[in-house]
Write a protein that holds these residues in place. Structure first.
Motif, PDB file in Angstrom:
ATOM      1  N   UNK A 280      34.514  -6.774  17.781  1.00 21.19           N
ATOM      2  CA  UNK A 280      33.134  -6.999  17.902  1.00 21.19           C
ATOM      3  C   UNK A 280      32.722  -6.933  16.712  1.00 21.19           C
ATOM      4  N   UNK A 281      31.866  -7.609  16.276  1.00 24.59           N
ATOM      5  CA  UNK A 281      30.729  -7.666  14.890  1.00 24.59           C
ATOM      6  C   UNK A 281      30.105  -6.333  14.746  1.00 24.59           C
ATOM      7  N   UNK A 282      30.113  -5.933  13.633  1.00 22.12           N
ATOM      8  CA  UNK A 282      29.703  -4.623  13.110  1.00 22.12           C
ATOM      9  C   UNK A 282      28.411  -4.729  11.979  1.00 22.12           C
ATOM     10  N   UNK A 283      27.503  -3.912  12.196  1.00 27.29           N
ATOM     11  CA  UNK A 283      26.337  -4.040  11.265  1.00 27.29           C
ATOM     12  C   UNK A 283      26.504  -2.818  10.548  1.00 27.29           C
ATOM     13  N   UNK A 284      26.418  -2.996   9.137  1.00 26.23           N
ATOM     14  CA  UNK A 284      26.518  -1.928   8.327  1.00 26.23           C
ATOM     15  C   UNK A 284      25.160  -2.082   7.397  1.00 26.23           C
ATOM     16  N   UNK A 285      24.350  -1.122   7.241  1.00 23.59           N
ATOM     17  CA  UNK A 285      22.977  -1.055   6.678  1.00 23.59           C
ATOM     18  C   UNK A 285      22.776  -0.031   5.812  1.00 23.59           C
ATOM     19  N   UNK A 286      21.762   0.095   4.956  1.00 24.04           N
ATOM     20  CA  UNK A 286      21.222   1.213   4.227  1.00 24.04           C
ATOM     21  C   UNK A 286      19.907   0.691   4.043  1.00 24.04           C
ATOM     22  N   UNK A 287      18.825   1.889   4.098  1.00 21.48           N
ATOM     23  CA  UNK A 287      17.374   1.720   3.834  1.00 21.48           C
ATOM     24  C   UNK A 287      16.895   2.341   2.642  1.00 21.48           C
ATOM     25  N   UNK A 288      16.058   1.999   1.860  1.00 19.94           N
ATOM     26  CA  UNK A 288      15.206   2.291   0.618  1.00 19.94           C
ATOM     27  C   UNK A 288      13.699   2.413   0.796  1.00 19.94           C
ATOM     28  N   UNK A 289      13.267   3.436   0.745  1.00 18.08           N
ATOM     29  CA  UNK A 289      11.554   3.699   0.684  1.00 18.08           C
ATOM     30  C   UNK A 289      11.283   3.224  -0.713  1.00 18.08           C
ATOM     31  N   UNK A 290      10.294   2.410  -0.994  1.00 21.66           N
ATOM     32  CA  UNK A 290       9.531   2.477  -1.926  1.00 21.66           C
ATOM     33  C   UNK A 290       8.837   3.574  -2.465  1.00 21.66           C
ATOM     34  N   UNK A 291       8.587   3.987  -3.707  1.00 23.16           N
ATOM     35  CA  UNK A 291       7.905   5.280  -4.028  1.00 23.16           C
ATOM     36  C   UNK A 291       7.017   4.419  -5.053  1.00 23.16           C
ATOM     37  N   UNK A 292       5.934   5.164  -5.332  1.00 23.84           N
ATOM     38  CA  UNK A 292       4.814   4.759  -6.259  1.00 23.84           C
ATOM     39  C   UNK A 292       5.400   5.067  -7.500  1.00 23.84           C
ATOM     40  N   UNK A 293       5.383   3.828  -8.383  1.00 26.86           N
ATOM     41  CA  UNK A 293       6.059   4.170  -9.662  1.00 26.86           C
ATOM     42  C   UNK A 293       7.266   3.674  -9.912  1.00 26.86           C
ATOM     43  N   UNK A 294       7.997   3.868  -8.639  1.00 27.91           N
ATOM     44  CA  UNK A 294       9.561   3.513  -8.854  1.00 27.91           C
ATOM     45  C   UNK A 294       9.765   2.002  -8.475  1.00 27.91           C
ATOM     46  N   UNK A 295      11.148   1.929  -8.471  1.00 25.50           N
ATOM     47  CA  UNK A 295      11.681   0.598  -7.945  1.00 25.50           C
ATOM     48  C   UNK A 295      11.364   0.372  -6.755  1.00 25.50           C
ATOM     49  N   UNK A 296      11.069  -0.829  -6.158  1.00 24.76           N
ATOM     50  CA  UNK A 296      10.670  -1.203  -4.722  1.00 24.76           C
ATOM     51  C   UNK A 296      11.841  -1.653  -4.135  1.00 24.76           C
ATOM     52  N   UNK A 297      12.794  -2.004  -4.732  1.00 23.24           N
ATOM     53  CA  UNK A 297      14.046  -2.516  -4.059  1.00 23.24           C
ATOM     54  C   UNK A 297      15.203  -1.813  -4.394  1.00 23.24           C
TER      55      UNK A 297
END
Length: 133
Positions: A52-69
């Motif tokens: 079966x296909x697998x989805x592997x992911x990570x999230x990143x929350x943008x913070x003010x003054x920090x990098x968005x991505x």
């Protein structure tokens, strides 16, 4: 989930959320940036014959003054985790996002012999069936 569909918005509509809703009716969910900060997602789909296909992911929350991505190091950690979970070589098809095509990312890719990267062309109208319309 018959009769449900997912609607994804972009551009000027990005302030509105997207969710599953009744077919033929566009659902609208109001989202305010003060309450819900920007969240970026980096993901890959792992496909192996006979499994079966697998989805592997990570999230990143943008913070003010920090990098968005995501940074190059963030992508490297995602690929390392995928390699560890999958236990084999990875063939990656990537677009030309500036982080994907950076010199730092090229060095990170070169340091991983189990990783093969194919880059999509910047623009290939002949591959887009809607282009002549």
């Amino acid at each position: 989930m018959a009769g449900l569909r997912r609607r994804v918005r972009s551009g000027a509509e990005a302030a509105e959320g997207a969710h599953l809703g009744r077919r033929g009716r566009t659902p609208v969910v109001r989202v305010t940036a003060a309450i819900s900060p920007r969240v970026s997602v980096a993901a890959l789909v792992a496909v192996k014959p006979g499994q079966r296909p697998r989805l592997i992911y990570r999230t990143h929350r943008g913070r003010r003054g920090g990098r968005k991505g995501f940074t190059e190091a963030d992508y490297a950690r995602l690929l390392d985790a995928a390699h560890q979970q999958l236990g084999g070589p990875i063939v990656l098809v990537w677009d030309n996002l500036s982080t994907h095509a950076s010199k730092a990312m090229a060095e990170l890719i070169a340091a991983r012999p189990w990783l093969t990267v194919y880059r999509l062309p910047p623009y290939a109208h002949e591959l887009n069936p809607v282009e002549p319309v």
